[in-house]
Design a protein around this motif. Structure first.
Motif, PDB file in Angstrom:
ATOM      1  N   ASP A  65       0.797  -1.231   0.000  1.00  0.00           N
ATOM      2  CA  ASP A  65       0.000   0.000   0.000  1.00  0.00           C
ATOM      3  C   ASP A  65       0.828   1.279   0.000  1.00  0.00           C
ATOM      4  O   ASP A  65       0.351   2.338   0.396  1.00  0.00           O
ATOM      5  CB  ASP A  65      -0.931  -0.004   1.220  1.00  0.00           C
ATOM      6  CG  ASP A  65      -0.170  -0.014   2.540  1.00  0.00           C
ATOM      7  OD1 ASP A  65       1.037  -0.377   2.533  1.00  0.00           O
ATOM      8  OD2 ASP A  65      -0.758   0.349   3.569  1.00  0.00           O
ATOM      9  N   ARG A  66       2.078   1.200  -0.424  1.00  0.00           N
ATOM     10  CA  ARG A  66       2.907   2.393  -0.492  1.00  0.00           C
ATOM     11  C   ARG A  66       3.901   2.238  -1.650  1.00  0.00           C
ATOM     12  O   ARG A  66       4.022   1.178  -2.232  1.00  0.00           O
ATOM     13  CB  ARG A  66       3.688   2.591   0.805  1.00  0.00           C
ATOM     14  CG  ARG A  66       4.611   1.416   1.113  1.00  0.00           C
ATOM     15  CD  ARG A  66       5.795   1.785   1.975  1.00  0.00           C
ATOM     16  NE  ARG A  66       6.613   2.804   1.372  1.00  0.00           N
ATOM     17  CZ  ARG A  66       7.511   2.584   0.396  1.00  0.00           C
ATOM     18  NH1 ARG A  66       7.685   1.376  -0.105  1.00  0.00           N
ATOM     19  NH2 ARG A  66       8.227   3.567  -0.097  1.00  0.00           N
TER      20      ARG A  66
ATOM     21  N   TRP B 138       5.391  11.914   1.011  1.00  0.00           N
ATOM     22  CA  TRP B 138       4.696  10.858   1.756  1.00  0.00           C
ATOM     23  C   TRP B 138       5.602  10.293   2.846  1.00  0.00           C
ATOM     24  O   TRP B 138       5.200  10.168   3.993  1.00  0.00           O
ATOM     25  CB  TRP B 138       4.264   9.746   0.800  1.00  0.00           C
ATOM     26  CG  TRP B 138       3.388   8.709   1.433  1.00  0.00           C
ATOM     27  CD1 TRP B 138       2.033   8.693   1.484  1.00  0.00           C
ATOM     28  CD2 TRP B 138       3.828   7.533   2.144  1.00  0.00           C
ATOM     29  NE1 TRP B 138       1.585   7.577   2.165  1.00  0.00           N
ATOM     30  CE2 TRP B 138       2.668   6.851   2.590  1.00  0.00           C
ATOM     31  CE3 TRP B 138       5.082   6.991   2.443  1.00  0.00           C
ATOM     32  CZ2 TRP B 138       2.731   5.666   3.307  1.00  0.00           C
ATOM     33  CZ3 TRP B 138       5.145   5.803   3.171  1.00  0.00           C
ATOM     34  CH2 TRP B 138       3.973   5.150   3.585  1.00  0.00           C
ATOM     35  N   GLU B 139       6.839   9.963   2.489  1.00  0.00           N
ATOM     36  CA  GLU B 139       7.758   9.370   3.459  1.00  0.00           C
ATOM     37  C   GLU B 139       8.229  10.387   4.500  1.00  0.00           C
ATOM     38  O   GLU B 139       8.656  10.008   5.584  1.00  0.00           O
ATOM     39  CB  GLU B 139       8.947   8.717   2.743  1.00  0.00           C
ATOM     40  CG  GLU B 139       8.541   7.501   1.929  1.00  0.00           C
ATOM     41  CD  GLU B 139       9.690   6.541   1.644  1.00  0.00           C
ATOM     42  OE1 GLU B 139      10.753   6.668   2.290  1.00  0.00           O
ATOM     43  OE2 GLU B 139       9.510   5.660   0.779  1.00  0.00           O
ATOM     44  N   ASP B 140       8.131  11.685   4.156  1.00  0.00           N
ATOM     45  CA  ASP B 140       8.474  12.734   5.121  1.00  0.00           C
ATOM     46  C   ASP B 140       7.314  13.032   6.073  1.00  0.00           C
ATOM     47  O   ASP B 140       7.452  13.851   6.986  1.00  0.00           O
ATOM     48  CB  ASP B 140       8.884  14.022   4.397  1.00  0.00           C
ATOM     49  CG  ASP B 140      10.293  13.918   3.811  1.00  0.00           C
ATOM     50  OD1 ASP B 140      11.032  12.997   4.220  1.00  0.00           O
ATOM     51  OD2 ASP B 140      10.657  14.754   2.959  1.00  0.00           O
TER      52      ASP B 140
ATOM     53  N   SER C 119       3.123  -0.291   4.390  1.00  0.00           N
ATOM     54  CA  SER C 119       3.313   1.029   4.994  1.00  0.00           C
ATOM     55  C   SER C 119       3.694   0.936   6.470  1.00  0.00           C
ATOM     56  O   SER C 119       4.287   1.868   7.021  1.00  0.00           O
ATOM     57  CB  SER C 119       2.035   1.859   4.843  1.00  0.00           C
ATOM     58  OG  SER C 119       0.934   1.200   5.462  1.00  0.00           O
ATOM     59  N   ALA C 120       3.367  -0.191   7.109  1.00  0.00           N
ATOM     60  CA  ALA C 120       3.642  -0.347   8.540  1.00  0.00           C
ATOM     61  C   ALA C 120       4.999  -0.992   8.805  1.00  0.00           C
ATOM     62  O   ALA C 120       5.462  -1.002   9.946  1.00  0.00           O
ATOM     63  CB  ALA C 120       2.544  -1.190   9.185  1.00  0.00           C
ATOM     64  N   ILE C 121       5.647  -1.532   7.758  1.00  0.00           N
ATOM     65  CA  ILE C 121       6.897  -2.270   7.990  1.00  0.00           C
ATOM     66  C   ILE C 121       8.091  -1.743   7.192  1.00  0.00           C
ATOM     67  O   ILE C 121       9.219  -2.149   7.457  1.00  0.00           O
ATOM     68  CB  ILE C 121       6.714  -3.771   7.670  1.00  0.00           C
ATOM     69  CG1 ILE C 121       6.299  -3.971   6.210  1.00  0.00           C
ATOM     70  CG2 ILE C 121       5.703  -4.411   8.597  1.00  0.00           C
ATOM     71  CD1 ILE C 121       6.228  -5.427   5.784  1.00  0.00           C
TER      72      ILE C 121
ATOM     73  N   GLY D  88      12.608  -2.083   7.377  1.00  0.00           N
ATOM     74  CA  GLY D  88      13.466  -2.502   6.269  1.00  0.00           C
ATOM     75  C   GLY D  88      14.533  -1.465   5.973  1.00  0.00           C
ATOM     76  O   GLY D  88      15.688  -1.798   5.695  1.00  0.00           O
ATOM     77  N   ARG D  89      14.139  -0.194   6.029  1.00  0.00           N
ATOM     78  CA  ARG D  89      15.091   0.892   5.754  1.00  0.00           C
ATOM     79  C   ARG D  89      16.204   0.923   6.812  1.00  0.00           C
ATOM     80  O   ARG D  89      17.364   1.169   6.499  1.00  0.00           O
ATOM     81  CB  ARG D  89      14.347   2.229   5.705  1.00  0.00           C
ATOM     82  CG  ARG D  89      15.199   3.375   5.165  1.00  0.00           C
ATOM     83  CD  ARG D  89      14.343   4.532   4.712  1.00  0.00           C
ATOM     84  NE  ARG D  89      13.567   5.091   5.806  1.00  0.00           N
ATOM     85  CZ  ARG D  89      12.637   6.036   5.643  1.00  0.00           C
ATOM     86  NH1 ARG D  89      12.359   6.480   4.421  1.00  0.00           N
ATOM     87  NH2 ARG D  89      11.972   6.509   6.672  1.00  0.00           N
TER      88      ARG D  89
END
Length: 298
Positions: free
Chosen positions: A148-149, A208-210, A248-250, A254-255
């Motif tokens: 979802d992202r 979005w990621e910010d 979107s929650a995980i 990973g990053r």
């Protein structure tokens, strides 16, 4: 008792009369059906004192090396099997032995478009496998990972942001996931003529990621529409999930792994500053973009 277990019991009795005591667990299935339907390795037990005589479901007994091979009476076997099917009906073949939990993940869609034929195939396959596990005493845990992202999701978001205004599934008279898919298709068409859209797409993903509130609100609205449509489809197909996971929650976890791997020199950067995993026999793989945004593999 299944017909095969009945046949194994007959073998135990046949050998008992021939002076050899064995357990049902000693009986194996030969690697080749031509060698017999069931077989007994005689390495440890030794040969029978008298010649074993066929009886019950056993029609023929043959010896090959240190193995006693047993051939079943197919007519009697079929009769017993049909009687058992008639008696047990839908429960025929089920196991009463309690097994472990098994996680089965399937469908796992991208929330920028409706489910397609491949998702339906995976849905049917996942349900079938889960049902089969249940018949064998397992506890299947049905799971779905919603992608979802990311860039693909941002495509439908960007087009809705630019052209959607106050449009909605209700106004368009479209099933909600088809409505989201309309804007995804729109991006693919417009981006062929307008190359600047790719830059805008990256900018939206960075926002979005910010954690930009306006961007996240748009993302939530469109994801809710997609999920609403999926829910309707799943209901029609009879698919229910015990566990629902969301990329979107995980992705942040990973990053972190990639960033730690970069510090430990497990990962490296390419000439474009993308973080990559280098392999000996496979192509290098990007695991994090140069601008810090995550991709699916992240």
């Amino acid at each position: 008792m299944t017909p095969i277990n009945k046949a194994k019991g007959d073998i135990v009795n046949i050998l008992k009369k021939a002076g050899v005591r064995i357990k049902v667990e000693d009986i194996i299935t030969p690697p080749n059906p031509k060698m017999g339907d069931l077989s007994l390795p005689c390495f440890k037990i030794g040969r029978p004192k008298t010649t074993p005589q066929p009886s019950g479901l056993i029609a023929k007994i043959d010896t090959i090396g240190q193995y006693l091979n047993f051939f079943l009476d197919k007519i009697k076997l079929a009769e017993l099997t049909l009687k058992q099917i008639s008696k047990e009906k839908q429960r025929y073949g089920d196991s009463t032995k309690k097994q472990k939990k098994v996680y089965v993940e399937y469908v796992s869609p991208n929330t920028n478009k409706p489910l397609h034929l491949g998702h339906l195939r995976n849905g049917f396959l996942g349900e079938t496998i889960s049902n089969l596990f249940e018949t064998q005493g397992c506890k299947p845990v049905r799971g779905v990972l919603n992608n979802d992202r990311g860039m693909g999701i941002s495509k439908s978001m960007l087009m809705y942001e630019k052209y959607g205004k106050n449009d909605s599934p209700k106004k368009s008279r479209l099933k909600s996931d088809h409505f989201v898919g309309k804007y995804y298709v729109m991006y693919n068409k417009k981006s062929k003529k307008n190359k600047k859209l790719e830059k805008e797409l990256h900018e939206l993903l960075v926002r979005w990621e910010d954690g930009d509130k306006k961007t996240l609100a748009l993302w939530k609205k469109m994801n809710d529409w997609a999920q609403e449509g999926y829910k309707e489809t799943y209901k029609k197909l009879g698919i229910k999930f015990d566990k629902k996971y969301f990329e979107s929650a995980i992705y942040k976890e990973g990053r972190k792994i990639v960033e730690n791997g970069l510090k430990k020199k497990i990962f490296k950067k390419d000439k474009d500053e993308n973080v990559i995993a280098k392999f000996k026999k496979l192509p290098d793989r990007v695991v994090l973009r140069a601008d810090g945004t995550a991709i699916y593999v992240t």
